[in-house]
Scaffold this motif. Structure first.
Motif, PDB file in Angstrom:
ATOM      1  N   ARG A 232       0.855  -1.197   0.000  1.00  0.00           N
ATOM      2  CA  ARG A 232       0.000   0.000   0.000  1.00  0.00           C
ATOM      3  C   ARG A 232       0.887   1.241   0.000  1.00  0.00           C
ATOM      4  NH1 ARG A 232       0.010   1.678   5.550  1.00  0.00           N
ATOM      5  NH2 ARG A 232       0.714  -0.130   6.720  1.00  0.00           N
ATOM      6  N   PHE A 233       0.284   2.376  -0.384  1.00  0.00           N
ATOM      7  CA  PHE A 233       1.049   3.614  -0.480  1.00  0.00           C
ATOM      8  C   PHE A 233       1.001   4.343   0.848  1.00  0.00           C
ATOM      9  CE2 PHE A 233       1.825   8.051  -1.584  1.00  0.00           C
ATOM     10  CZ  PHE A 233       2.960   7.914  -2.362  1.00  0.00           C
ATOM     11  N   ASP A 234       2.160   4.525   1.451  1.00  0.00           N
ATOM     12  CA  ASP A 234       2.240   5.208   2.741  1.00  0.00           C
ATOM     13  C   ASP A 234       3.687   5.695   2.889  1.00  0.00           C
ATOM     14  OD1 ASP A 234       2.550   5.905   5.409  1.00  0.00           O
ATOM     15  OD2 ASP A 234       1.465   4.166   6.199  1.00  0.00           O
ATOM     16  N   ARG A 235       3.908   6.893   2.380  1.00  0.00           N
ATOM     17  CA  ARG A 235       5.278   7.422   2.341  1.00  0.00           C
ATOM     18  C   ARG A 235       5.974   7.391   3.693  1.00  0.00           C
ATOM     19  NH1 ARG A 235       8.142   8.548  -1.831  1.00  0.00           N
ATOM     20  NH2 ARG A 235       7.324   9.795  -3.530  1.00  0.00           N
ATOM     21  N   GLU A 236       5.184   7.702   4.718  1.00  0.00           N
ATOM     22  CA  GLU A 236       5.780   7.845   6.037  1.00  0.00           C
ATOM     23  C   GLU A 236       6.215   6.512   6.636  1.00  0.00           C
ATOM     24  OE1 GLU A 236       4.498  10.419   9.903  1.00  0.00           O
ATOM     25  OE2 GLU A 236       4.178  11.074   7.833  1.00  0.00           O
ATOM     26  N   ASN A 237       5.286   5.548   6.600  1.00  0.00           N
ATOM     27  CA  ASN A 237       5.577   4.281   7.268  1.00  0.00           C
ATOM     28  C   ASN A 237       6.142   3.219   6.339  1.00  0.00           C
ATOM     29  OD1 ASN A 237       4.557   5.077   9.909  1.00  0.00           O
ATOM     30  ND2 ASN A 237       2.592   5.190   8.837  1.00  0.00           N
ATOM     31  N   LYS A 238       5.899   3.385   5.025  1.00  0.00           N
ATOM     32  CA  LYS A 238       6.398   2.404   4.064  1.00  0.00           C
ATOM     33  C   LYS A 238       7.081   3.123   2.895  1.00  0.00           C
ATOM     34  CE  LYS A 238       3.575  -1.171   3.260  1.00  0.00           C
ATOM     35  NZ  LYS A 238       4.038  -2.344   4.019  1.00  0.00           N
ATOM     36  N   PRO A 239       8.190   3.835   3.197  1.00  0.00           N
ATOM     37  CA  PRO A 239       8.801   4.649   2.140  1.00  0.00           C
ATOM     38  C   PRO A 239       9.330   3.826   0.960  1.00  0.00           C
ATOM     39  CG  PRO A 239      10.222   4.594   4.088  1.00  0.00           C
ATOM     40  CD  PRO A 239       8.911   3.958   4.476  1.00  0.00           C
ATOM     41  N   GLY A 240       9.856   2.638   1.235  1.00  0.00           N
ATOM     42  CA  GLY A 240      10.421   1.815   0.163  1.00  0.00           C
ATOM     43  C   GLY A 240       9.351   1.340  -0.798  1.00  0.00           C
ATOM     44  N   VAL A 241       8.287   0.770  -0.253  1.00  0.00           N
ATOM     45  CA  VAL A 241       7.198   0.260  -1.089  1.00  0.00           C
ATOM     46  C   VAL A 241       6.529   1.422  -1.837  1.00  0.00           C
ATOM     47  CG1 VAL A 241       4.940  -0.889  -1.044  1.00  0.00           C
ATOM     48  CG2 VAL A 241       6.817  -1.739   0.387  1.00  0.00           C
ATOM     49  N   SER A 242       6.330   2.527  -1.146  1.00  0.00           N
ATOM     50  CA  SER A 242       5.703   3.685  -1.788  1.00  0.00           C
ATOM     51  C   SER A 242       6.541   4.180  -2.957  1.00  0.00           C
ATOM     52  CB  SER A 242       5.509   4.814  -0.771  1.00  0.00           C
ATOM     53  OG  SER A 242       4.750   4.349   0.319  1.00  0.00           O
ATOM     54  N   ASN A 243       7.856   4.135  -2.775  1.00  0.00           N
ATOM     55  CA  ASN A 243       8.747   4.569  -3.852  1.00  0.00           C
ATOM     56  C   ASN A 243       8.644   3.641  -5.063  1.00  0.00           C
ATOM     57  OD1 ASN A 243      10.765   6.331  -4.933  1.00  0.00           O
ATOM     58  ND2 ASN A 243      12.334   4.806  -4.441  1.00  0.00           N
ATOM     59  N   LEU A 244       8.549   2.326  -4.806  1.00  0.00           N
ATOM     60  CA  LEU A 244       8.384   1.385  -5.916  1.00  0.00           C
ATOM     61  C   LEU A 244       7.087   1.673  -6.675  1.00  0.00           C
ATOM     62  CD1 LEU A 244       9.514  -2.001  -4.291  1.00  0.00           C
ATOM     63  CD2 LEU A 244      10.746  -0.665  -5.997  1.00  0.00           C
ATOM     64  N   LEU A 245       6.040   1.992  -5.929  1.00  0.00           N
ATOM     65  CA  LEU A 245       4.758   2.297  -6.575  1.00  0.00           C
ATOM     66  C   LEU A 245       4.857   3.573  -7.419  1.00  0.00           C
ATOM     67  CD1 LEU A 245       2.451   1.405  -3.536  1.00  0.00           C
ATOM     68  CD2 LEU A 245       2.528   0.172  -5.732  1.00  0.00           C
ATOM     69  N   GLU A 246       5.553   4.565  -6.889  1.00  0.00           N
ATOM     70  CA  GLU A 246       5.743   5.821  -7.635  1.00  0.00           C
ATOM     71  C   GLU A 246       6.571   5.582  -8.895  1.00  0.00           C
ATOM     72  OE1 GLU A 246       4.892   9.105  -7.191  1.00  0.00           O
ATOM     73  OE2 GLU A 246       4.885   9.579  -5.046  1.00  0.00           O
ATOM     74  N   LEU A 247       7.607   4.760  -8.723  1.00  0.00           N
ATOM     75  CA  LEU A 247       8.464   4.434  -9.858  1.00  0.00           C
ATOM     76  C   LEU A 247       7.657   3.740 -10.949  1.00  0.00           C
ATOM     77  CD1 LEU A 247      11.841   2.977  -8.534  1.00  0.00           C
ATOM     78  CD2 LEU A 247      11.585   4.453 -10.528  1.00  0.00           C
ATOM     79  N   MET A 248       6.905   2.730 -10.541  1.00  0.00           N
ATOM     80  CA  MET A 248       6.080   1.988 -11.481  1.00  0.00           C
ATOM     81  C   MET A 248       5.093   2.921 -12.177  1.00  0.00           C
ATOM     82  SD  MET A 248       5.580  -0.822 -12.856  1.00  0.00           S
ATOM     83  CE  MET A 248       4.798  -2.409 -12.927  1.00  0.00           C
ATOM     84  N   GLY A 249       4.460   3.789 -11.399  1.00  0.00           N
ATOM     85  CA  GLY A 249       3.528   4.758 -11.980  1.00  0.00           C
ATOM     86  C   GLY A 249       4.247   5.680 -12.955  1.00  0.00           C
ATOM     87  N   GLY A 250       5.412   6.153 -12.537  1.00  0.00           N
ATOM     88  CA  GLY A 250       6.173   7.093 -13.361  1.00  0.00           C
ATOM     89  C   GLY A 250       6.597   6.498 -14.693  1.00  0.00           C
ATOM     90  N   VAL A 251       7.097   5.275 -14.662  1.00  0.00           N
ATOM     91  CA  VAL A 251       7.594   4.711 -15.926  1.00  0.00           C
ATOM     92  C   VAL A 251       6.478   4.217 -16.833  1.00  0.00           C
ATOM     93  CG1 VAL A 251       9.922   4.137 -15.142  1.00  0.00           C
ATOM     94  CG2 VAL A 251       8.144   2.442 -14.936  1.00  0.00           C
ATOM     95  N   THR A 252       5.317   3.911 -16.262  1.00  0.00           N
ATOM     96  CA  THR A 252       4.221   3.442 -17.112  1.00  0.00           C
ATOM     97  C   THR A 252       3.148   4.521 -17.290  1.00  0.00           C
ATOM     98  OG1 THR A 252       3.147   2.440 -15.166  1.00  0.00           O
ATOM     99  CG2 THR A 252       4.546   1.004 -16.516  1.00  0.00           C
ATOM    100  N   ASP A 253       3.454   5.719 -16.785  1.00  0.00           N
ATOM    101  CA  ASP A 253       2.564   6.861 -16.951  1.00  0.00           C
ATOM    102  C   ASP A 253       1.170   6.602 -16.373  1.00  0.00           C
ATOM    103  OD1 ASP A 253       2.430   9.443 -17.611  1.00  0.00           O
ATOM    104  OD2 ASP A 253       2.301   9.176 -19.785  1.00  0.00           O
ATOM    105  N   ARG A 254       1.154   6.071 -15.171  1.00  0.00           N
ATOM    106  CA  ARG A 254      -0.109   5.829 -14.482  1.00  0.00           C
ATOM    107  C   ARG A 254      -0.026   6.425 -13.083  1.00  0.00           C
ATOM    108  NH1 ARG A 254      -0.732  -0.404 -14.253  1.00  0.00           N
ATOM    109  NH2 ARG A 254       1.497  -0.166 -13.938  1.00  0.00           N
TER     110      ARG A 254
END
Ligand code: TRP
Length: 331
Positions: A232-254
């Motif tokens: 799940r997306f939670d920058r504060e408590n799960k910065p690593g996972v949130s970053n992966l989600l942002e990365l995935m969104g960024g590279v696939t434009d979602r």
């Protein structure tokens, strides 16, 4: 008339997937409905000690990457900062309108001078004034920058207004920051609370646009996450996972929400890591192919840069003359 947009990247380190998502991708998208200028700010790079041979190669590499990512010299003015001498000239003039006190407050200077130990050169201190000159030379309306450059842009605005007020004339356009909505801030893979930096000395922290696919997958697989299993997306408590989600969104434009839909009910992070790695590879492979083609013809690159510098220089000279005339220098 289209709004004028200017931005720049320093030729230092390696251009990363973070630079692509946070900057390059947006630059490319702005080319059609804006009057865009994109500079490689080599004069800023020398505020840090550089090896001359490496610097020269890196400048070509970065320009080739600009082009490979989709910056089109027929739509945008692409140039190397030091090729347009007006930057250094206006930089000097603006020095006389900037205060020691305001430069002392720049957080980037404080950070860098803390790190650079003995090489706290005057250029490092003065860096934001040269950046103001970059922007103010072209009547720039909008400046796409990351959050970390907001303070520098604020300074450029202050200098422009101060100058305009002093001479009671609209000599400079006061620029606005343009901070893209999402995915502007991709974090380090190993230290997801710090921004992914292209000058990081630890390779595992970033993905270079020129990394080979195997290496990219490996870096993603070893990205730091957390000891839970829930995606799940939670920058504060799960910065690593949130970053992966942002990365995935960024590279696939979602958006992150869209990405999350693919992981409903998925336990653990293995799939997210591999999928993200593969998505990055799919994005960078064609960029790398174009990069190698462009980079292999240095004389064609020099032609493009020459044309860019000529276009930029003509515009810059008009503005510089206006400034000189305003302050009483004979033009
Ligand atoms: N300081 C910016 C950075 O490090 C680079 C830069 C220099 C810049 N001149 C600029 C960015 C003008 C935007 C506009 O990211």
């Amino acid at each position: 008339m289209k709004p004028i947009v200017l931005s720049g990247i320093q030729p230092s380190g390696h251009m990363t997937i973070g630079n692509y998502i946070g900057a390059m991708r947006n630059w490319v998208a702005m080319q059609d409905d804006h009057d865009t200028l994109f500079s490689l700010v080599d004069l800023h790079a020398i505020t840090v000690k550089q090896d001359p041979k490496d610097l020269r190669e890196r400048c070509y590499d970065f320009v080739a990457l600009y082009l490979a990512c989709g910056i089109d010299p027929n739509k945008s003015t692409v140039f190397i900062q030091s090729h347009v001498h007006q930057h250094a000239e206006l930089g000097w003039i603006l020095n006389c309108y900037a205060y020691m006190g305001e430069l002392n407050r720049m957080t980037q200077f404080k950070d860098k001078s803390g790190k650079q130990g003995k090489n706290i050169n005057v250029g490092l201190f003065d860096y934001p004034v040269l950046m103001a000159a970059d922007i103010l030379l072209y009547g720039t309306d909008k400046v796409p920058v990351g959050q970390d450059q907001k303070q520098h842009l604020e300074l450029a605005r202050d200098i422009a207004s101060r100058f305009n007020n002093q001479y009671n004339d609209e000599v400079f356009t006061v620029p606005e920051p343009f901070i893209p909505k999402q995915g502007a801030r991709i974090m380090s893979l190993q230290e997801p609370t710090a921004k992914m930096s292209k000058s990081d000395s630890i390779e595992k922290n970033y993905v270079s646009l020129l990394d080979d696919p195997k290496k990219i997958i490996k870096k993603l697989k070893s990205a730091v996450t957390d000891s839970e299993t829930e995606i799940r997306f939670d920058r504060e408590n799960k910065p690593g996972v949130s970053n992966l989600l942002e990365l995935m969104g960024g590279v696939t434009d979602r958006t992150v929400e869209e990405v999350l839909k693919d992981y409903e009910g998925v336990e653990g992070y293995g799939k997210l890591k591999i999928d993200t790695g593969e998505a990055i590879v799919a994005l960078v492979e064609p960029i790398q192919q174009r990069f190698h083609e462009i980079r292999s013809d240095q004389s064609a690159m020099r032609d493009i840069l020459k044309q860019g510098a000529e276009k930029a220089s003509e515009r810059a000279q008009d503005q510089l003359d206006k400034v000189k005339d305003t302050i009483g220098l004979i033009v």
